[in-house]
Design a protein around this motif. Structure first.
Motif, PDB file in Angstrom:
ATOM      1  N   UNK A   1       0.832  -1.208   0.000  1.00 42.10           N
ATOM      2  CA  UNK A   1       0.000   0.000   0.000  1.00 42.10           C
ATOM      3  C   UNK A   1       0.867   1.260   0.000  1.00 42.10           C
ATOM      4  N   UNK A   2       1.943   1.226   0.774  1.00 43.16           N
ATOM      5  CA  UNK A   2       2.837   2.387   0.810  1.00 43.16           C
ATOM      6  C   UNK A   2       3.446   2.650  -0.558  1.00 43.16           C
ATOM      7  N   UNK A   3       3.836   1.563  -1.259  1.00 43.37           N
ATOM      8  CA  UNK A   3       4.447   1.717  -2.574  1.00 43.37           C
ATOM      9  C   UNK A   3       3.415   2.212  -3.588  1.00 43.37           C
ATOM     10  N   UNK A   4       2.213   1.621  -3.572  1.00 41.61           N
ATOM     11  CA  UNK A   4       1.198   1.961  -4.573  1.00 41.61           C
ATOM     12  C   UNK A   4       0.607   3.349  -4.355  1.00 41.61           C
ATOM     13  N   UNK A   5       0.648   3.843  -3.129  1.00 38.97           N
ATOM     14  CA  UNK A   5       0.099   5.182  -2.840  1.00 38.97           C
ATOM     15  C   UNK A   5       1.215   6.139  -2.439  1.00 38.97           C
ATOM     16  N   UNK A   6       2.376   5.970  -3.026  1.00 41.82           N
ATOM     17  CA  UNK A   6       3.569   6.709  -2.616  1.00 41.82           C
ATOM     18  C   UNK A   6       3.300   8.204  -2.505  1.00 41.82           C
ATOM     19  N   UNK A   7       3.583   8.746  -1.326  1.00 34.41           N
ATOM     20  CA  UNK A   7       3.369  10.162  -1.093  1.00 34.41           C
ATOM     21  C   UNK A   7       1.985  10.520  -0.597  1.00 34.41           C
ATOM     22  N   UNK A   8       1.103   9.540  -0.497  1.00 40.73           N
ATOM     23  CA  UNK A   8      -0.264   9.778  -0.031  1.00 40.73           C
ATOM     24  C   UNK A   8      -0.575   8.841   1.132  1.00 40.73           C
ATOM     25  N   UNK A   9      -1.060   9.395   2.219  1.00 38.77           N
ATOM     26  CA  UNK A   9      -1.432   8.591   3.375  1.00 38.77           C
ATOM     27  C   UNK A   9      -2.828   8.012   3.179  1.00 38.77           C
ATOM     28  N   UNK A  10      -2.968   6.731   3.485  1.00 39.32           N
ATOM     29  CA  UNK A  10      -4.290   6.106   3.382  1.00 39.32           C
ATOM     30  C   UNK A  10      -4.854   5.719   4.742  1.00 39.32           C
ATOM     31  N   UNK A  11      -4.199   6.194   5.824  1.00 42.37           N
ATOM     32  CA  UNK A  11      -4.637   5.804   7.165  1.00 42.37           C
ATOM     33  C   UNK A  11      -6.007   6.387   7.494  1.00 42.37           C
ATOM     34  N   UNK A  12      -6.242   7.659   7.132  1.00 47.34           N
ATOM     35  CA  UNK A  12      -7.545   8.267   7.404  1.00 47.34           C
ATOM     36  C   UNK A  12      -8.642   7.594   6.597  1.00 47.34           C
ATOM     37  N   UNK A  13      -8.347   7.416   5.319  1.00 50.02           N
ATOM     38  CA  UNK A  13      -9.345   6.783   4.465  1.00 50.02           C
ATOM     39  C   UNK A  13      -9.707   5.392   4.933  1.00 50.02           C
ATOM     40  N   UNK A  14      -8.721   4.647   5.427  1.00 51.14           N
ATOM     41  CA  UNK A  14      -8.992   3.292   5.906  1.00 51.14           C
ATOM     42  C   UNK A  14      -9.848   3.327   7.157  1.00 51.14           C
ATOM     43  N   UNK A  15      -9.581   4.275   8.055  1.00 51.82           N
ATOM     44  CA  UNK A  15     -10.383   4.381   9.275  1.00 51.82           C
ATOM     45  C   UNK A  15     -11.828   4.764   8.945  1.00 51.82           C
ATOM     46  N   UNK A  16     -12.009   5.736   8.056  1.00 50.87           N
ATOM     47  CA  UNK A  16     -13.368   6.162   7.702  1.00 50.87           C
ATOM     48  C   UNK A  16     -14.089   5.099   6.897  1.00 50.87           C
ATOM     49  N   UNK A  17     -13.351   4.332   6.110  1.00 50.08           N
ATOM     50  CA  UNK A  17     -13.945   3.223   5.352  1.00 50.08           C
ATOM     51  C   UNK A  17     -14.590   2.224   6.308  1.00 50.08           C
ATOM     52  N   UNK A  18     -13.943   2.005   7.445  1.00 48.89           N
ATOM     53  CA  UNK A  18     -14.487   1.084   8.434  1.00 48.89           C
ATOM     54  C   UNK A  18     -15.561   1.740   9.291  1.00 48.89           C
TER      55      UNK A  18
END
Length: 392
Positions: free
Chosen positions: A254-271
């Motif tokens: 995920x870090x490699x595929x979204x390089x430079x973009x954090x997905x932690x917030x999106x993952x929390x809100x997705x849940x």
């Protein structure tokens, strides 16, 4: 808050000049945390832009450009198909009424003419998600081969919701509108789309089915901690030896595929948005029409604890079950092994922490300066990318 605005607060006009100079060197800098996770960069720059290779980047919102010729031709094609379908139904009804095996061509022509008069022509389908609907129609036009491109440079700036009520209205439209297309006119079965395009659209629809498994994901550690019934066959050493590399590599990918973009917030809100997604899914399955209210542009006054009652319930129930489970483990009750307790404790705490951002957003209140800057339009609004339909 943009860096120039932040420095202007502290240093006056020289601070704004300094902030602009820094941004010319390193690019736009935002300070402070958006409580509503309105971060379009991950969606537009990573998810949607990378669909260009499959010609499956779709229109999302008002920041798009379409060729008039493309939209009108797609509308004419759909209008013609609707007339033919209605004429076919009328012909079948006439055969049943008269008992004839065939209908004269003159009568068929009259049926088509009447169908043309009765069928309203519109340049796009009026729908709560008419943006993606229009893209589907253009992508399915294999004869003309229209192409869509997600432009990498922001073409429009739009306001994001500034309170949880407005945010909820917007996201319910997103979820309900997309699911309604999937149920009533799915592009997965529409002729004209390539296999790659159908796969890309399937991924979009799949993401809105998340409440089905998210509820299970949230409930499983609670059930174990309260009953000792494990969601897995066993938490042995072999299990942790195999699951740990998988989880680590999954995060690295995920870090490699979204390089430079954090997905932690999106993952929390997705849940955390499982109640909203469940409501949208249930509304569509019951055949109810998704309303088309415009997302409020002004901040709504007040707090919205009622909108996060289910998330609060998950946090409370998880904490209670954790206390119960560890007491049961200390007492040596059957089923409460150390491995299972550690895994489900981490699991439960992760679930509970994912609920916290949306709970905080429900009670978030901007300070006076922040709100005045929103009203004055000084804050950087939501950035939308442009989509252009071009002929091959």
């Amino acid at each position: 808050m943009p860096l120039p605005a932040k420095l202007e607060r502290r240093l006056g006009r020289p601070g704004r000049w300094l902030g602009r100079a820094v941004e010319r060197l390193v690019g736009p800098i935002q300070l402070g945390e958006d409580p509503f996770a309105n971060d379009p960069q991950l969606f537009f720059d990573v998810i949607l832009r990378r669909r260009n290779w499959a010609n499956a980047s779709f229109c999302c919102g008002a920041g798009s450009i379409h060729r008039r010729e493309a939209v009108m031709e797609a509308a004419l094609r759909q209008w013609s198909d609707a007339i033919e379908a209605e004429a076919g139904r009328d012909e079948a009804s006439a055969r049943r009424l008269t008992g004839e095996t065939a209908i004269a061509e003159s009568i068929k022509s009259a049926m088509r003419w009447q169908g043309a008069l009765d069928t309203e022509f519109q340049p796009y389908k009026f729908h709560v998600s008419e943006d993606i609907y229009t893209s589907i129609a253009l992508h399915a036009d294999r004869e003309r081969g229209w192409k869509s491109v997600l432009h990498p440079v922001p073409q429009a700036r739009m306001l994001s919701p500034n309170d949880l009520l407005s945010w909820t209205l917007q996201r319910f439209k997103y979820a309900g509108g997309t699911l309604d297309i999937f149920v009533t006119d799915s592009p997965l079965f529409r002729p004209g789309l390539t296999g790659a395009q159908k796969l890309m659209y399937a991924a979009t629809f799949y993401s809105y089915l998340s409440p089905i498994w998210n509820v299970i994901f949230l409930v499983s550690p609670i059930v174990f901690l309260l009953t000792g019934v494990a969601p897995l066959a066993g938490y042995s050493l072999d299990f942790f030896i195999h699951i740990t590399p998988f989880l680590v590599l999954n995060e690295l990918s995920k870090l490699v595929s979204t390089w430079g973009n954090s997905n932690s917030k999106g993952r929390a809100w997705y849940l955390a948005t499982f109640p909203l997604s469940l409501q949208a899914l249930w509304t569509v399955l019951r055949g109810k029409k998704i309303a088309f209210p415009v997302t409020p542009k002004d901040r709504q006054v007040g707090t919205y604890g009622r909108l996060v009652r289910w998330q609060i319930g998950v946090v409370v129930l998880t904490l209670v079950s954790l206390a119960w489970g560890w007491v049961a483990y200390a007492q040596g009750r059957h089923g409460y092994g150390l491995g299972a307790m550690l895994a489900n404790t981490l699991w439960g705490l992760t679930n509970a922490s994912s609920m916290l951002p949306i709970i905080r957003a429900a009670f978030w209140q901007p300070d006076a300066e922040f709100e005045s800057e929103i009203v004055a339009g000084k804050m950087h609004p939501h950035q939308s990318k442009g989509e252009e339909a071009v002929s091959p």
